[in-house]
Write a protein that holds these residues in place. Sequence first.
Motif: not given
Length: 222
Positions: A163, A193, A196
């Motif tokens: 990410v 993100n 997550e």
Amino acid sequence: MRIALLGGTGDIGQGLALRWAFDTDHEVVIGSRDPEKARTKADEYETELESMSVSRSINGFANEMAAERADVVVLAVPPFHIRDTIESVADRLGDVDVLVTPAVGMNREEDGFHYKPPKAGSVTELVAETAPEDVPVVGAFHGLSAGRLADLEAELSQDTLLVGDDEDAKETVKLLADGIEGLRPLDAGGLANSAEVESMTPLLINLAMNNEGLHDVGVRFE
């Protein structure tokens, strides 16, 4: 490419250092708050590689010197040391460097491990918030078994999710991850993100704790 692993004397630092030294030609530098500890660990890693018939030079320095000498800096430190570590090396980082974090905020309770992100939303976002503005940040190498990484005879066959908001930096880390045999990097999007991605780590640890034969469990997406 020169890779500095700050906190490279710990479990995940050891695993990544050994794999990069074993599988690639990248230069590996070990950083620690205690430079003598870094040098001692670097010698141990060289000895481990020699036992696998691989002759590589690994150097150990204080975190500040390790960061100054690197193209990519991996923050292989626990989440509660992240901010202090970044602040200690901030003036040694340049805009061509990439800062990588595999750290995850977790709590251990009676029923297992639970994800506990910092106020920034995730450890990766905390790193981006703390790092100098011109230094790109990439979250990667979460949820990997440090023991399996450090066992150079073990096959990985695992994925690592990346990410980051800087595509060039993410591509650099992708190439580094892809150089480790059996490790496949997958793009999971931007820094937004990262929670997550990080939250998968306590899940994997809980699986490993509660299921026989899954001690070194990892993820492979098909």
